[in-house]
Design a protein around this motif. Structure first.
Motif, short mmCIF file in Angstrom:
data_model
loop_
_atom_site.label_atom_id
_atom_site.label_comp_id
_atom_site.label_asym_id
_atom_site.label_seq_id
_atom_site.Cartn_x
_atom_site.Cartn_y
_atom_site.Cartn_z
N THR A 241 16.04 -4.29 -24.77
CA THR A 241 16.98 -3.56 -23.91
C THR A 241 16.75 -2.06 -24.02
O THR A 241 16.13 -1.57 -24.98
CB THR A 241 18.44 -3.86 -24.30
N ASP A 243 18.72 1.91 -22.64
CA ASP A 243 19.73 2.64 -21.89
C ASP A 243 19.09 3.14 -20.59
O ASP A 243 18.00 3.72 -20.61
CB ASP A 243 20.24 3.82 -22.71
N LEU A 244 19.73 2.89 -19.47
CA LEU A 244 19.11 3.19 -18.18
C LEU A 244 18.89 4.69 -17.97
O LEU A 244 17.86 5.10 -17.42
CB LEU A 244 19.96 2.61 -17.04
N ASP A 352 26.52 -4.47 -15.17
CA ASP A 352 25.92 -3.17 -15.46
C ASP A 352 24.50 -3.30 -16.02
O ASP A 352 23.97 -2.36 -16.61
CB ASP A 352 26.80 -2.37 -16.42
N TRP A 353 23.87 -4.45 -15.80
CA TRP A 353 22.53 -4.69 -16.31
C TRP A 353 21.49 -4.71 -15.19
O TRP A 353 21.70 -5.32 -14.14
CB TRP A 353 22.46 -6.03 -17.03
N SER A 388 23.83 0.47 -15.94
CA SER A 388 23.69 1.47 -17.00
C SER A 388 22.77 1.01 -18.13
O SER A 388 22.45 1.78 -19.02
CB SER A 388 25.06 1.83 -17.59
N ARG A 389 22.36 -0.25 -18.09
CA ARG A 389 21.49 -0.80 -19.13
C ARG A 389 20.39 -1.63 -18.47
O ARG A 389 20.56 -2.11 -17.34
CB ARG A 389 22.27 -1.67 -20.12
N TYR A 391 17.21 -4.71 -19.31
CA TYR A 391 16.62 -5.67 -20.24
C TYR A 391 15.36 -6.24 -19.62
O TYR A 391 15.16 -6.22 -18.40
CB TYR A 391 17.61 -6.79 -20.59
#
Length: 432
Positions: A241, A243-244, A352-353, A388-389, A391
């Motif tokens: 993962t 942080d975007l 938020d992924w 915001s994240r 993976y």
């Protein structure tokens, strides 16, 4: 000390005569601030003799002084941190900057050596794989691991599924290992009976019985039972993962370097012609390439993917059926360099992924920033959609991809593998 701003320094390296671009972060509260490299060898250019100079960390370690030519701010993740002030002071600084640089940021931090070089982060070792995740029997973030498995299930839903207590038996016409394996997400009352059902289910589908195993698979004794039942292991895949916002900043720095290199070489000045496809939503410029975004799978996208990924080649029929059943927002990115389609990627936004899938670059274009350009397009789209994240899943054998994703700030969460019943008849299935 926390990094609070991301800028790009254009410096002149006196020993080599080269002008280089170095992505750095600025530390809050220091005037003039020490510089911290946010990546590896990003410098570009040649010296007076036409040789490629030593750049990035090597240049900083070898040069006693670097003359600052210009500086611009790329991104900042928080307000009120003084980044603009630091950048203005750097831009107005006359003379040279002493080499006060360390090779970070990285987990555990890094430190300067007495000779002014760079020591490895605490607890690290040369050649360490930054994306190696905890596996079976090792401690993991259970809640996050379960959340990511749920996201992956929705990003690649099976065509057919059957439940045996807490297990989900998945079948997708042979497309991908995930779509044709057991998701052991819950407990079963009788493990021996459940394994018999697995054999019968996949025998009827003409597939080899396969079970996906993660550190959170149930029941607790499943690993020993699979060993005893003759299930082999096809190799690990790590789920990572990032942080975007951090990912976007790192990609922006890399794109600035690529653009500077392209401008120096006099290539990439013209935008490529439009590529037809379903829902062509424009393009994103990254370095010397354009990333064209589609709402659906364009023929050109499929052609590039099929040249690299088995899921879009011999498994194409099942794959297209799976993707047609998606219930989450999806986007397809195509990188065009000098008018030639060279790389693709697929993104899904779920809450938020951002899930990153189907990344592929044709062999002739590898190592030239095409994958970063694709990822930049997906990140821009996902950020606009509220993610915001991010993976992704990367196999242990994908050395170049692991190096790229590690440099872009991805960090491992857990590792999974597919346990396959070897003696049974049935075709092997590939893909994550």
């Amino acid at each position: 000390m926390d990094a609070c701003g991301l800028i790009a320094l254009f410096v002149h390296d006196a020993p080599t005569g080269a002008n280089s671009l170095l992505p750095v972060t600025l530390s809050e509260g220091i005037n003039p601030p020490p510089l911290r490299i946010s990546g590896g060898a990003f410098g570009r250019g040649t010296d007076a003799s036409g040789r490629r100079p030593r750049t990035g960390r090597r240049a900083l370690e070898s040069a006693s002084r670097l003359s600052l030519l210009r500086c611009h701010r790329i991104a900042c993740g928080r307000g009120g941190c003084g980044c603009e002030g630091h950048a203005r002071r750097l831009r107005s600084q006359a003379g040279s900057l002493r080499c006060v640089v360390s090779a970070g940021p990285s987990p555990g931090g890094s430190r300067r050596t007495a000779a002014g070089g760079v020591a490895a982060p605490a607890g690290s070792s040369p050649g360490r794989d930054a994306l190696a995740a905890p596996g079976v029997g090792e401690r993991v973030d259970v809640a996050l691991s379960r959340e990511l498995e749920g996201l992956a299930h929705r990003a690649w839903p099976p065509l057919r599924a059957r439940h045996v207590d807490g297990w989900m038996l998945r079948e997708s016409a042979g497309s991908s290992r995930r779509g044709n394996s057991v998701w052991a997400r819950g407990d079963v009352s009788d493990l021996s009976f459940a394994l018999d059902e697995v054999r019968r289910f996949y025998a009827a589908a003409g597939l080899r019985p396969t079970i996906q195993i993660t550190p959170v698979s149930l029941p607790a004794g499943i690993h020993q039972a699979l060993d005893a039942a003759g299930f082999d292991d096809t190799g690990p895949t790590d789920v990572c993962t990032a942080d975007l916002a951090d990912l976007a900043g790192r990609l922006a720095v890399a794109a600035s370097v690529d653009a500077a290199a392209s401008a120096t070489a006099g290539v990439g000045a013209d935008r490529p012609p439009g590529v037809p496809g379903p829902g062509n939503t424009g393009s994103v410029r990254a370095g010397g390439a354009d990333t064209i975004m589609f709402d659906g799978i364009a023929d050109t996208w499929l052609d590039v993917a099929g040249r690299v990924l088995s899921t879009f080649a011999d498994q194409r029929t099942g794959t297209l059926k799976v993707l047609a059943n998606l219930t989450v927002a999806a986007k397809y990115a195509l990188c065009v360099a000098d008018g030639v389609p060279v790389a693709v990627g697929r993104g899904v936004v779920d809450g938020d992924w951002l899930g990153v899938y189907s990344m592929a670059t044709v062999p002739a274009a590898r190592g030239r920033g095409a994958a970063r350009a694709v990822l930049a397009g997906l990140v821009t789209w996902a950020a606009d959609a509220g993610a915001s994240r991010a993976y992704l899943q990367v196999e242990q054998t994908s050395v170049a991809a692991r190096r790229l994703y590690g440099a872009l700030g991805f960090r491992p969460v857990y590792r999974y593998s597919y346990r396959r019943h070897h003696p049974a008849d049935g075709p092997d299935v590939t893909g994550p």
